[in-house]
Design a protein around this motif. Structure first.
Motif, short mmCIF file in Angstrom:
data_model
loop_
_atom_site.label_atom_id
_atom_site.label_comp_id
_atom_site.label_asym_id
_atom_site.label_seq_id
_atom_site.Cartn_x
_atom_site.Cartn_y
_atom_site.Cartn_z
N THR A 1 0.84 -1.20 0.00
CA THR A 1 0.00 0.00 0.00
C THR A 1 0.87 1.25 0.00
N SER A 2 1.98 1.21 0.74
CA SER A 2 2.90 2.34 0.77
C SER A 2 3.48 2.61 -0.61
N LYS A 3 3.85 1.55 -1.31
CA LYS A 3 4.41 1.71 -2.65
C LYS A 3 3.38 2.26 -3.62
N GLU A 4 2.15 1.77 -3.49
CA GLU A 4 1.08 2.25 -4.36
C GLU A 4 0.80 3.73 -4.10
N PHE A 5 0.83 4.12 -2.84
CA PHE A 5 0.61 5.52 -2.49
C PHE A 5 1.74 6.40 -3.03
N ALA A 6 2.98 5.93 -2.91
CA ALA A 6 4.13 6.69 -3.42
C ALA A 6 4.01 6.90 -4.92
N LEU A 24 11.20 10.93 -1.21
CA LEU A 24 10.46 10.06 -0.30
C LEU A 24 9.72 8.97 -1.08
N ALA A 25 9.08 9.34 -2.18
CA ALA A 25 8.35 8.37 -2.99
C ALA A 25 9.31 7.36 -3.60
N SER A 26 10.46 7.84 -4.04
CA SER A 26 11.47 6.94 -4.62
C SER A 26 11.98 5.95 -3.59
N TRP A 48 7.70 -2.57 -8.70
CA TRP A 48 7.33 -1.22 -8.28
C TRP A 48 8.39 -0.22 -8.71
N SER A 49 9.65 -0.62 -8.61
CA SER A 49 10.74 0.27 -9.00
C SER A 49 10.64 0.62 -10.47
N HIS A 50 10.34 -0.37 -11.29
CA HIS A 50 10.21 -0.13 -12.73
C HIS A 50 9.03 0.80 -13.02
N ARG A 51 7.91 0.58 -12.34
CA ARG A 51 6.73 1.43 -12.56
C ARG A 51 7.01 2.87 -12.14
N LEU A 93 18.33 11.58 -6.52
CA LEU A 93 17.37 11.05 -7.49
C LEU A 93 18.06 10.52 -8.75
N ILE A 94 19.07 11.22 -9.21
CA ILE A 94 19.80 10.77 -10.40
C ILE A 94 20.41 9.39 -10.16
#
Length: 358
Positions: free
Chosen positions: A33-38, A75-77, A95-98, A216-217
Motif C-alpha cells: 500500500t505504501s508503494k502504491e501511495f508513493a 520520499l516516494a522513490s 514497483w521500481s520499474h513502474r 534522485l539521479i
C-alpha cells in the motif's frame, strides 16, 4: 522567453501533506500500500509538470515549493525502491520499474532536475566567492550548454543574480547583516558584499535541492543524462565552497567560545553571532554532503561498463582527478563539516578515482 507559471495557491499545502504522509507511510501502511501511495503521489505531481519546469527555469523564485517537489520525489522513490528488498525482490523490482517509468515519462529529470544540479553545483556561492579560473581540462567549450538557469533572459546570469533581483524587490529587510561565509585564509581580489538572513536561507535551500537532485539521479540510474564535465566542475566548486564555509564556521565558533569576546558584545550582537554560527553550520554541512554525493556520482561515471560515455571512462576519470587535485579534496576531507565516517569515505573515493586514472 518562457512564461513564468506561478504555482497554484493550494499546491504548497498539498506538497507538505504528501511529505508528511510519505514519511509516516512505512510505519502506518502495509508495504504494498505504501508503494502504491508513493506511485500515486508522483502521478498526481506529473499533472503539474509544466509548473515544475517553470520553477526550475526561474530558480530561486518560489524555491520553497521547488524543494518540496523534490522532497516528495525522494520520499516516494525511497518507498518504491527500498534499499533492503529481502524476500520481496521481484515485487519490489516491479514497483521500481513502474516508478521509474512514470517519473521519466513526466520529464522531471530531463527538463528540470539535471539543469538544477548543474546550475547549483557549479554556483554553490556567488561567483565573487569562487575561483575565477578553472583548470584547462575543466573549461567549457563554446558548444557546451550554458549552466545558467534563465538562459533565455541573460546567458551570463547565474541563480545568484536572479536572487539579487528577488531580494531587491522585497519590502521587508533582514534584521541582521553578516560577513560573507568565507574563511579569512581564502583571498579574493574583489571586495565582497555582506550577507543577510535571506541569502543564507536561499543558499541552504539550494544546497538541499542539490543534494536531493543528486540522490534522485543515482536512484533512478540515469547517468546517461549527466555531463561528466559539469560533474567535475561542480565537484571543484562545491568542495571549495564547503571548505571555505566550514572555515568561517570555525572562526565564528572560536569567537563564541571566547568568554572575553562574548562579554563585550551586547545582546543583539551576541544573537547575531550565534545566528551566523547556526547558518554557516547548516550550510557547510549540506555543502559537505553534496561534495560526497558528487564524488559518488563521479565514481559511477568512471565505471568502464557504462556504455553511454561520449569520451570514454578514461577522459571522465582524468577530469575528476583534475577537480580532486584542484580542490585538494583527497588530502583535506577533514576540512569538510561532515561526520568522520563520511570524511573517511570521501578520502577512499578520491583515492579510487585517482588510482583508476593511472
Amino acid at each position: 522567453n518562457q512564461a513564468v507559471l506561478r504555482s497554484p495557491g493550494f499546491l504548497l499545502g498539498h506538497l507538505k501533506l504528501m511529505c508528511a504522509l510519505l514519511s509516516s507511510a512505512p510505519a502506518q501502511l502495509p508495504q504494498e500500500t505504501s508503494k502504491e501511495f508513493a506511485l500515486g503521489c508522483v502521478q498526481i505531481l506529473a499533472t503539474y509538470q509544466r509548473v515544475f519546469d517553470s520553477l526550475c527555469h526561474n530558480f530561486p523564485e518560489q524555491a520553497d515549493i521547488l524543494r518540496l517537489f523534490l522532497r516528495v520525489f525522494v520520499l516516494a522513490s525511497s518507498l518504491s525502491q527500498p534499499a533492503n528488498n529481502t524476500g520481496h525482490g521481484n515485487i519490489s523490482n516491479g514497483w521500481s520499474h513502474r516508478f521509474k517509468s512514470v517519473f521519466l515519462a513526466a520529464g522531471f529529470l530531463q527538463n528540470g532536475i539535471i539543469r538544477l544540479v548543474r546550475q547549483i553545483s557549479e554556483n554553490p556561492l556567488p561567483s565573487s566567492m569562487l575561483p575565477s579560473n578553472f583548470p584547462v581540462e575543466l573549461r567549457k567549450s563554446p558548444t557546451v550548454e550554458s549552466n545558467t538557469v534563465h538562459v533565455e533572459k541573460d546567458s551570463g546570469k547565474t541563480w545568484w543574480e536572479n536572487l539579487d533581483e528577488i531580494l531587491k524587490s522585497k519590502k521587508h529587510q533582514s534584521r541582521y547583516v553578516f560577513d560573507v561565509p568565507m574563511g579569512e585564509n581564502f583571498f579574493m581580489a574583489t571586495p565582497l558584499n555582506k550577507w543577510n538572513e535571506d541569502m543564507f536561507e536561499y543558499s541552504i535551500v539550494s544546497a538541499d535541492i542539490l543534494f536531493m537532485g543528486l540522490n534522485l539521479i543515482k536512484r533512478l540510474d540515469q547517468l546517461n543524462l549527466i555531463d561528466s564535465l559539469s560533474v567535475a566542475r561542480g565537484l571543484l566548486c562545491t568542495s571549495y565552497a564547503a571548505k571555505t564555509v566550514h572555515m568561517r564556521l570555525e572562526e565564528v565558533s572560536a569567537r563564541l567560545n571566547t568568554s572575553f569576546t562574548v562579554s563585550f558584545l551586547d545582546a543583539d550582537e551576541n544573537g547575531s553571532l550565534q545566528l551566523e554560527a547556526d547558518y554557516v553550520n547548516i550550510l557547510s554541512s549540506q555543502l559537505g554532503m553534496c561534495t560526497r554525493e558528487l564524488l559518488v556520482l563521479g565514481l559511477l561515471l568512471c565505471d568502464p561498463r557504462e556504455d553511454h560515455k561520449e569520451n570514454g571512462s578514461g577522459a571522465i576519470q582524468h577530469q575528476l582527478v583534475v577537480a580532486i587535485e584542484g580542490s585538494g579534496l583527497a588530502s583535506s576531507a577533514t576540512a569538510l563539516n561532515v561526520p568522520k565516517e563520511d570524511q573517511e569515505f570521501i578520502s577512499c573515493v578520491c583515492k579510487a578515482i585517482e588510482n583508476a586514472d593511472k
